[in-house]
Write an enzyme that holds these catalytic residues in place. Structure first.
Site: not given
Lengths: 187, 128
Positions: B37, B106
């Site tokens: 990402c 994350c």
């Protein structure tokens, strides 16, 4: 990637190498598109039409992979059994990451700068240079084709992932900036 | 996908944003990134003589969940010993922030960042 992966190089009838002949690729794409185009099979049976839609989609997908250097490299690595592990592996090279942070910070600064588009184009130029250099390295490592060099190629593909993202950010910013500028207000 | 109120809170009011001097002997810096990402995270800790984390800073370029994960982590590590900070698991962060499955990475990134910061600090102390 599983064993039933569609091999885009085979589909296009070209050698599975990184440094491909781009005009030839585009030409082959147009030829294949004509052959499988659903309009050509409009008179055929339901099965034939269905098959032509599938084939057309597969040709498009293969072209998407082959024309983009990062996707092409990822595909070649997969064909050699090397997974780039972009989704599972945390990247830790501090020098590279610091550089990424600086580039992102410069993009943020561009937002507020008196000449945002000027700064933005400077950043985009740097991005492009780094990207081209990395793609050159990928090409070299894939050509060497040793387990060691393929690992290096995968590492460079992971780096390119960061550049894809930051390029997206830069393009978004550019769109926003050009939309917001008063018409005729810049000379 | 909608963000939880806790993620939004950290995103809108991130705690401990900024940086310490990387060269400071009492500072450990963790730099990590996620190629998929493009998120980049810097997490820094300031450690006192007793081996307790006195302060923490972060700078994250990424989505709301990545920012919230690192922001939350800087709050959590303050006042903890290095050993205690090492034991923080990404699952605790994900649970606290109610991260959806697609955003679990994350919290993994944040856990890797604190571990890298601690390792950096310990490497500095080892050469002293």
């Amino acid at each position: 990637m599983d064993g039933v992966m569609d091999n885009p190089f085979e589909r296009f009838g070209i050698a599975p190498i990184f440094d491909i002949d781009e005009p030839h690729l585009a030409e082959t794409f147009r030829r294949l598109q004509r052959v499988v185009h659903p309009d050509r099979h409009a008179g055929g049976s339901e099965q034939e039409r269905q098959r032509s839609v599938e084939q057309a989609a597969a040709v498009n997908e293969a072209f998407r992979t082959l024309r983009d250097p990062v996707r092409r490299a990822r595909c070649l690595l997969a064909l050699r059994g090397v997974d780039t592990q972009e989704g599972v592996r945390t990247f830790r090279d501090p020098v590279f990451l610091m550089d990424q942070m600086e580039l992102r910070a410069r993009l943020e600064e561009a937002r507020e700068a008196p000449d945002p588009l000027g700064l933005l184009s400077e950043v985009k130029e740097v991005l492009q240079k780094r990207r081209v250099a990395l793609i050159g390295e990928v090409s070299g490592f894939l050509r060497q084709d040793t387990p060691e060099s393929l690992g290096q190629a995968a590492e460079r593909v992971r780096r390119l992932g960061f550049f894809e993202r930051i390029a997206e950010e830069a393009n978004l910013l550019e769109e926003r900036l050009t939309d917001c500028l008063p018409r005729g207000g810049m000379d | 996908m909608s963000y939880s109120t806790k993620v939004i809170d950290h995103y809108e009011n991130p705690r401990n944003v900024g940086s310490f001097d990387k060269a400071d002997q009492d500072v450990g810096t963790g730099m990590v990134g996620a190629p998929a990402c493009g998120d980049v995270m810097k997490l820094q800790i300031k450690v006192n003589a007793a081996g307790v984390i006195e302060d923490a800073r972060f700078k994250t370029y990424g989505c709301g969940s990545a920012i919230a994960s690192s922001s939350l982590l800087t709050e959590w590590v303050k006042g903890k010993t290095l050993q205690e900070a090492t034991e923080i698991k990404n699952t605790q962060i994900a649970e606290e922030l109610a991260l959806p499955p697609v955003k679990i990475h994350c919290s993994v990134l944040a856990e890797d960042a604190i571990k890298a910061a601690i390792a950096d600090y310990q490497a500095k102390k080892a050469v002293q």
